[in-house]
Scaffold this motif. Sequence first.
Motif, PDB file in Angstrom:
ATOM      1  N   GLU A 148       8.282  -0.768  -1.631  1.00 38.82           N
ATOM      2  CA  GLU A 148       9.352  -1.132  -1.730  1.00 38.82           C
ATOM      3  C   GLU A 148       9.585  -1.246  -3.102  1.00 38.82           C
ATOM      4  OE1 GLU A 148       9.651  -4.858   0.180  1.00 38.82           O
ATOM      5  OE2 GLU A 148       9.461  -4.249   2.051  1.00 38.82           O
ATOM      6  N   PRO A 149       9.902   0.007  -3.778  1.00 40.55           N
ATOM      7  CA  PRO A 149       9.859  -0.008  -5.420  1.00 40.55           C
ATOM      8  C   PRO A 149      11.417  -0.241  -5.737  1.00 40.55           C
ATOM      9  CG  PRO A 149       9.858   2.457  -4.400  1.00 40.55           C
ATOM     10  CD  PRO A 149       9.624   1.241  -3.274  1.00 40.55           C
ATOM     11  N   PRO A 150      11.838  -0.982  -6.919  1.00 41.84           N
ATOM     12  CA  PRO A 150      13.015  -1.043  -7.446  1.00 41.84           C
ATOM     13  C   PRO A 150      13.668   0.572  -7.598  1.00 41.84           C
ATOM     14  CG  PRO A 150      11.453  -2.534  -8.715  1.00 41.84           C
ATOM     15  CD  PRO A 150      10.555  -1.530  -7.833  1.00 41.84           C
ATOM     16  N   ALA A 151      14.693   0.411  -7.673  1.00 43.09           N
ATOM     17  CA  ALA A 151      15.582   1.785  -7.710  1.00 43.09           C
ATOM     18  C   ALA A 151      15.415   2.396  -9.185  1.00 43.09           C
ATOM     19  CB  ALA A 151      17.063   1.556  -7.353  1.00 43.09           C
ATOM     20  N   HIS A 152      14.986   1.405 -10.162  1.00 43.79           N
ATOM     21  CA  HIS A 152      15.042   1.850 -11.672  1.00 43.79           C
ATOM     22  C   HIS A 152      13.609   2.299 -12.017  1.00 43.79           C
ATOM     23  CE1 HIS A 152      14.870  -2.417 -11.329  1.00 43.79           C
ATOM     24  NE2 HIS A 152      13.972  -2.345 -12.358  1.00 43.79           N
ATOM     25  N   VAL A 153      12.500   2.309 -11.022  1.00 45.22           N
ATOM     26  CA  VAL A 153      11.273   2.245 -11.324  1.00 45.22           C
ATOM     27  C   VAL A 153      10.575   3.718 -10.938  1.00 45.22           C
ATOM     28  CG1 VAL A 153       9.044   1.413 -11.343  1.00 45.22           C
ATOM     29  CG2 VAL A 153      10.941  -0.013 -11.893  1.00 45.22           C
ATOM     30  N   VAL A 154      10.086   4.278 -11.622  1.00 39.52           N
ATOM     31  CA  VAL A 154       9.184   5.618 -11.254  1.00 39.52           C
ATOM     32  C   VAL A 154       7.716   5.416 -11.515  1.00 39.52           C
ATOM     33  CG1 VAL A 154       8.835   8.096 -11.593  1.00 39.52           C
ATOM     34  CG2 VAL A 154      11.090   7.135 -11.528  1.00 39.52           C
ATOM     35  N   PHE A 155       6.726   5.643 -10.715  1.00 43.93           N
ATOM     36  CA  PHE A 155       5.260   5.581 -10.864  1.00 43.93           C
ATOM     37  C   PHE A 155       4.903   6.867 -11.265  1.00 43.93           C
ATOM     38  CE2 PHE A 155       5.955   1.196  -9.636  1.00 43.93           C
ATOM     39  CZ  PHE A 155       5.353   0.593 -10.510  1.00 43.93           C
ATOM     40  N   ILE A 156       4.120   7.442 -12.058  1.00 48.05           N
ATOM     41  CA  ILE A 156       3.394   8.586 -12.128  1.00 48.05           C
ATOM     42  C   ILE A 156       1.669   8.382 -12.218  1.00 48.05           C
ATOM     43  CG2 ILE A 156       3.109  10.829 -13.308  1.00 48.05           C
ATOM     44  CD1 ILE A 156       5.791  10.322 -14.477  1.00 48.05           C
ATOM     45  N   LEU A 157       1.113   8.562 -11.202  1.00 51.82           N
ATOM     46  CA  LEU A 157      -0.561   8.301 -11.332  1.00 51.82           C
ATOM     47  C   LEU A 157      -1.103   9.625 -11.496  1.00 51.82           C
ATOM     48  CD1 LEU A 157      -0.367   6.463  -7.801  1.00 51.82           C
ATOM     49  CD2 LEU A 157       0.152   5.553  -9.922  1.00 51.82           C
ATOM     50  N   ALA A 158      -2.135   9.490 -12.292  1.00 57.77           N
ATOM     51  CA  ALA A 158      -3.027  10.762 -12.658  1.00 57.77           C
ATOM     52  C   ALA A 158      -4.398  10.300 -12.485  1.00 57.77           C
ATOM     53  CB  ALA A 158      -2.728  11.200 -14.134  1.00 57.77           C
ATOM     54  N   THR A 159      -5.094  11.394 -11.881  1.00 59.64           N
ATOM     55  CA  THR A 159      -6.437  11.110 -11.749  1.00 59.64           C
ATOM     56  C   THR A 159      -7.301  12.523 -11.547  1.00 59.64           C
ATOM     57  OG1 THR A 159      -8.069  10.305 -10.197  1.00 59.64           O
ATOM     58  CG2 THR A 159      -5.963  11.184  -9.127  1.00 59.64           C
ATOM     59  N   THR A 160      -8.503  12.527 -11.881  1.00 63.72           N
ATOM     60  CA  THR A 160      -9.325  13.623 -11.789  1.00 63.72           C
ATOM     61  C   THR A 160     -10.257  13.593 -10.699  1.00 63.72           C
ATOM     62  OG1 THR A 160     -11.201  12.660 -13.068  1.00 63.72           O
ATOM     63  CG2 THR A 160      -9.723  13.990 -14.299  1.00 63.72           C
ATOM     64  N   GLU A 161     -10.172  12.513  -9.943  1.00 58.73           N
ATOM     65  CA  GLU A 161     -10.898  12.444  -8.308  1.00 58.73           C
ATOM     66  C   GLU A 161     -10.021  11.839  -7.482  1.00 58.73           C
ATOM     67  OE1 GLU A 161     -14.919  10.734  -9.015  1.00 58.73           O
ATOM     68  OE2 GLU A 161     -14.468  10.494 -11.248  1.00 58.73           O
ATOM     69  N   PRO A 162      -9.154  12.543  -6.858  1.00 58.40           N
ATOM     70  CA  PRO A 162      -8.102  12.027  -5.848  1.00 58.40           C
ATOM     71  C   PRO A 162      -9.029  11.541  -4.885  1.00 58.40           C
ATOM     72  CG  PRO A 162      -8.308  14.336  -5.862  1.00 58.40           C
ATOM     73  CD  PRO A 162      -8.975  13.984  -7.226  1.00 58.40           C
ATOM     74  N   HIS A 163     -10.248  11.874  -4.172  1.00 58.55           N
ATOM     75  CA  HIS A 163     -10.791  11.365  -3.069  1.00 58.55           C
ATOM     76  C   HIS A 163     -11.108  10.037  -3.328  1.00 58.55           C
ATOM     77  CE1 HIS A 163     -13.953  12.484  -5.998  1.00 58.55           C
ATOM     78  NE2 HIS A 163     -14.703  11.640  -5.588  1.00 58.55           N
ATOM     79  N   LYS A 164     -11.070   9.451  -4.290  1.00 63.24           N
ATOM     80  CA  LYS A 164     -11.328   7.960  -4.461  1.00 63.24           C
ATOM     81  C   LYS A 164     -10.100   7.001  -4.143  1.00 63.24           C
ATOM     82  CE  LYS A 164     -15.455   8.496  -7.519  1.00 63.24           C
ATOM     83  NZ  LYS A 164     -16.104   7.949  -8.532  1.00 63.24           N
ATOM     84  N   ILE A 165      -9.166   7.531  -3.938  1.00 60.62           N
ATOM     85  CA  ILE A 165      -7.740   6.967  -3.734  1.00 60.62           C
ATOM     86  C   ILE A 165      -7.437   6.779  -2.347  1.00 60.62           C
ATOM     87  CG2 ILE A 165      -5.199   6.975  -4.257  1.00 60.62           C
ATOM     88  CD1 ILE A 165      -5.823   8.821  -6.775  1.00 60.62           C
ATOM     89  N   PRO A 166      -6.985   5.571  -2.045  1.00 59.55           N
ATOM     90  CA  PRO A 166      -6.825   5.257  -0.592  1.00 59.55           C
ATOM     91  C   PRO A 166      -5.669   6.212   0.070  1.00 59.55           C
ATOM     92  CG  PRO A 166      -7.025   3.222  -1.889  1.00 59.55           C
ATOM     93  CD  PRO A 166      -6.856   4.372  -2.807  1.00 59.55           C
ATOM     94  N   ALA A 167      -5.798   6.494   1.020  1.00 56.81           N
ATOM     95  CA  ALA A 167      -4.781   7.259   1.906  1.00 56.81           C
ATOM     96  C   ALA A 167      -3.469   6.599   1.965  1.00 56.81           C
ATOM     97  CB  ALA A 167      -5.351   7.599   3.146  1.00 56.81           C
ATOM     98  N   THR A 168      -3.494   5.242   2.124  1.00 52.55           N
ATOM     99  CA  THR A 168      -2.190   4.557   2.068  1.00 52.55           C
ATOM    100  C   THR A 168      -1.286   4.840   0.693  1.00 52.55           C
ATOM    101  OG1 THR A 168      -3.323   2.547   1.471  1.00 52.55           O
ATOM    102  CG2 THR A 168      -2.897   2.778   3.658  1.00 52.55           C
TER     103      THR A 168
END
Length: 559
Positions: A148-168
């Motif tokens: 439920e993000p606020p309308a004025h916010v954008v998240f940019i996530l960066a990683t070299t190991e995507p397999h360690k990030i939860p599927a959710t």
Amino acid sequence: MLTVSYQALYRVWRPQTFADVIGQTAITQTLKNALITGQTSHAYLFTGPRGTGKTSVAKILAKALNCEHLVDGEPDNTCEICQAINNGSLTDVIEIDAASNNGVDEIRDIRDKAKYAPTVARVKVYIIDEVHMLSTGAFNALLKTLEEPPAHVVFILATTEPHKIPATIISRTQRFDFRRITAQDIVTRLQQVLDANGATFEPQALPIIAKAAEGGMRDALSILDQVLSFSDNHVTAAAALDVTGGVTTSQLGSYLTNVSSRDIAPALETVTSLLDQGKDANRLIEDLIDYLRDLLVYQQAPDLLDELELGLMDDHFKTLSTDLDPEQIYRMIGILNQTQQQLKLTSHPEIYLEVATVQMGQPAPAPVAASEPSETVDQLTKQVQQLQQQLQQLQQPTAPAPKARPAAKPQRKRHLNKAKIYPILGAATKHDLNDLKGIWPDLLNILSVTKRAMMNISEPVAASADGVIVSFDYDILVERAMNDDDLMVELKKGLQQLTGKQPEIVLVQTDEWPVVRKQYLEENGAPQTASEKPAEAPVVKTITDMFGSDDPNVTIKND
């Protein structure tokens, strides 16, 4: 006072627009189209090897989302917001290193501050680098904001190991996979950099740098920086090899020629000489494997080798491509690959390289010729025939002998705790059950690995505000789970974290659940009278409250 005015090449040449990004055309074009049409997402996930442009594209996207004069999806880099982002002074674009800010408190702080509108920009942008370093609790805290993000916010996530990030987390973002940059694209970029800096170079030097960079533009520019310093603003092939620890194509070809002709002494001398010059043993093996791979490709499909690789070929290469057959090349690659694994466990790499050199120089073992069936084989064949005859005799129908009735197996004691189950059933609702099922995957992710393995075949079957009934497919697991105090503690803590409550948890075996449910309804449901409507009968109300009137397993029938 000493002032440092020199900036590393990778910082000077960091892309400032999507057009400047090398080798990621599909990603940059997609983002530009989204900006032009106004169909940007609230969360992005950039994955890929190091030095391929993830953070650079994140900053360009942050500028494009806030640029005052956006043209065809590109930021102009002249407005106040673009310039503030470029020099790192805009407080509405926040860069966070998850490697050092990976706790729950840091992410909760982000969540709290994200509620406030940006001070200057249109959109507040959070760039979280190496996001896979976040703890489990931090991921759960971030998940709530991504849902439920606020309308004025954008998240940019960066990683070299995507397999360690939860599927959710991944499912709530737009994912872009950055690929390794080709050697040709890297060489083209390096030429532009050298021309702009007025530096000279040997054409053979740039492919060496591009190969050592392994698809990362940042690494290529860092190596170029070192070579320029090493060779006084003139890039030579020798300087590039010295800086990268690489070996010339001629040396590799000479070594493999000696090995293939079983001239082991000069091949061993080459290994000793290269290591004495400070060449890295792992890098030497990688270069040899690459060389052998090029031989295979050249033999089967020479058109697949690009211009850079063809330019590095010499007389040794052409001779080896004719003299070595594919089986010999496969065998050499196998020996080198095994040696590379052994180098990780030793501080004396020269020994393993020498052994590998001798092994590759030995003739391949001759295939075992097929021989006539021996006496042993004949005996085994006869025994098999005898066994088959005995089996046929046993399969013939005979009068059945009276058999003693086997003793009945003692039934496992059912784990039914009605004192705890009935109060939960009395207050259970379908709404509570649906809420619990919605967070059940997140609850399992919170558990430790061993506990999660036990709970993976469990399922909530009834829930109230103060209690939960969980079923297991196997009776033995119910017993283990009930006796596992640590598991029950982890489950209650997880529910506390996700729902704010610690309900009573009761475990049942899947086959027992319909039985105990029926017993409860029989013991607590009132008989229906003629004056009562079916929907108003207490037993019907109890069932529909627990499972819902629209449940396909519940049918209200007037008898």
